[in-house]
Design a protein around this motif. Sequence first.
Motif, short mmCIF file in Angstrom:
data_model
loop_
_atom_site.label_atom_id
_atom_site.label_comp_id
_atom_site.label_asym_id
_atom_site.label_seq_id
_atom_site.Cartn_x
_atom_site.Cartn_y
_atom_site.Cartn_z
N GLU A 1 56.61 28.79 53.13
CA GLU A 1 56.67 27.72 52.43
C GLU A 1 56.83 28.52 50.73
OE1 GLU A 1 54.76 24.24 53.40
OE2 GLU A 1 55.41 24.90 55.67
N ALA A 2 55.62 29.32 50.86
CA ALA A 2 54.92 29.76 49.61
C ALA A 2 56.14 31.17 48.71
CB ALA A 2 53.69 30.50 49.05
N GLY A 3 57.11 31.21 48.86
CA GLY A 3 58.18 32.07 48.95
C GLY A 3 57.67 33.60 49.34
N TRP A 4 56.35 34.36 50.07
CA TRP A 4 55.92 35.12 49.75
C TRP A 4 56.72 35.47 51.12
CZ3 TRP A 4 49.47 35.67 49.42
CH2 TRP A 4 49.84 35.35 48.11
N ASP A 5 56.20 37.78 50.62
CA ASP A 5 56.79 38.07 52.35
C ASP A 5 55.52 38.55 53.26
OD1 ASP A 5 55.73 39.91 50.40
OD2 ASP A 5 57.76 40.84 50.04
N THR A 6 55.58 39.43 54.30
CA THR A 6 54.75 39.42 54.62
C THR A 6 53.93 40.46 53.80
OG1 THR A 6 56.23 39.58 56.27
CG2 THR A 6 54.37 41.19 57.20
N ARG A 7 54.69 41.70 53.25
CA ARG A 7 53.99 43.02 52.44
C ARG A 7 52.45 42.04 51.24
NH1 ARG A 7 54.70 48.45 50.25
NH2 ARG A 7 53.50 48.09 47.77
N ARG A 8 53.26 40.87 50.62
CA ARG A 8 51.91 40.16 49.80
C ARG A 8 51.20 39.63 50.66
NH1 ARG A 8 54.10 36.06 45.15
NH2 ARG A 8 52.07 35.52 44.40
N LEU A 9 50.75 38.95 51.78
CA LEU A 9 50.25 38.29 52.71
C LEU A 9 49.42 39.39 53.02
CD1 LEU A 9 49.18 36.40 53.77
CD2 LEU A 9 50.52 36.26 55.99
N ARG B 1 49.23 31.29 62.78
CA ARG B 1 50.91 30.50 62.47
C ARG B 1 50.70 29.89 61.14
NH1 ARG B 1 49.67 31.07 67.88
NH2 ARG B 1 49.22 29.36 67.83
N TYR B 2 49.62 29.31 60.91
CA TYR B 2 49.36 28.17 59.99
C TYR B 2 49.89 29.07 58.92
CZ TYR B 2 47.61 24.44 57.54
OH TYR B 2 47.91 23.46 56.08
N ALA B 3 49.27 30.10 59.01
CA ALA B 3 49.22 31.33 57.63
C ALA B 3 50.61 31.09 57.26
CB ALA B 3 48.17 31.50 57.27
N TRP B 4 51.20 31.93 58.09
CA TRP B 4 52.10 32.88 57.81
C TRP B 4 52.84 31.30 57.53
CZ3 TRP B 4 53.87 37.56 59.12
CH2 TRP B 4 55.43 37.82 58.71
N GLN C 1 43.56 28.76 51.74
CA GLN C 1 42.96 28.28 51.04
C GLN C 1 43.72 29.00 49.84
OE1 GLN C 1 41.89 25.25 50.58
NE2 GLN C 1 41.72 24.58 52.64
N ILE C 2 43.63 29.79 49.85
CA ILE C 2 44.64 30.52 48.46
C ILE C 2 46.37 30.16 48.80
CG2 ILE C 2 46.14 33.13 48.17
CD1 ILE C 2 42.91 34.00 48.37
N LEU C 3 46.48 30.63 50.15
CA LEU C 3 48.00 30.56 50.27
C LEU C 3 48.77 28.39 49.85
CD1 LEU C 3 48.61 32.33 53.81
CD2 LEU C 3 49.83 32.72 51.31
N LYS C 4 47.74 27.60 50.95
CA LYS C 4 47.87 26.14 49.96
C LYS C 4 47.73 26.72 48.79
CE LYS C 4 46.17 23.86 53.68
NZ LYS C 4 44.91 22.76 54.00
N SER C 5 47.34 26.99 47.73
CA SER C 5 47.77 26.60 46.46
C SER C 5 48.57 27.41 45.92
CB SER C 5 46.30 27.28 45.93
OG SER C 5 46.36 28.98 45.46
N TYR C 6 49.12 28.72 46.43
CA TYR C 6 51.00 28.91 46.02
C TYR C 6 52.36 28.09 45.89
CZ TYR C 6 48.69 33.20 43.98
OH TYR C 6 48.25 34.14 43.19
N GLN C 7 51.57 26.57 47.34
CA GLN C 7 52.83 27.00 48.30
C GLN C 7 52.67 24.91 47.27
OE1 GLN C 7 50.97 24.11 51.51
NE2 GLN C 7 53.11 23.94 51.71
#
Length: 123
Positions: free
Chosen positions: A81-89, A73-76, A115-121
């Motif tokens: 917040e990073a502007g990604w969609d489900t397909r990209r994740l 849920r945190y990653a979601w 960590q990767i998502l945080k860097s994009y955020q």
Amino acid sequence: MNKEQYAKNLRSRIVANIKHNFNVDHHELLEEWGYGSSLRKIRDIDVLKEILFVAQGGTIQSQSIGSLDEQGRYAWALMKEAGWDTRRLRSLMIKKCGVGTWKQLSTSEKKQVIQILKSYQQS
């Protein structure tokens, strides 16, 4: 046939279908579809079945990453917040960890994705 042999058989069928139906290098096509360029890195049987279905001319069925635990849920939230969609994740998870659903990630793989998502955020 054990799971490893079954996965190997699926990989062979995927390559054969891509060469027959698309007549292109399968590495480039897999990358374009969002699965990364290496079939050997994918250990999720369901993802391999999905790729085979697409290689046979079907369309991608699942855009879900499956059920989520607290880290999921945190990653979601980070993904949104990073502007990604489900397909990209999902593509990131497949490319970096070889699986397409959250529950199949190990604890360290979950941390890596976060960590990767945080860097994009922060970008």
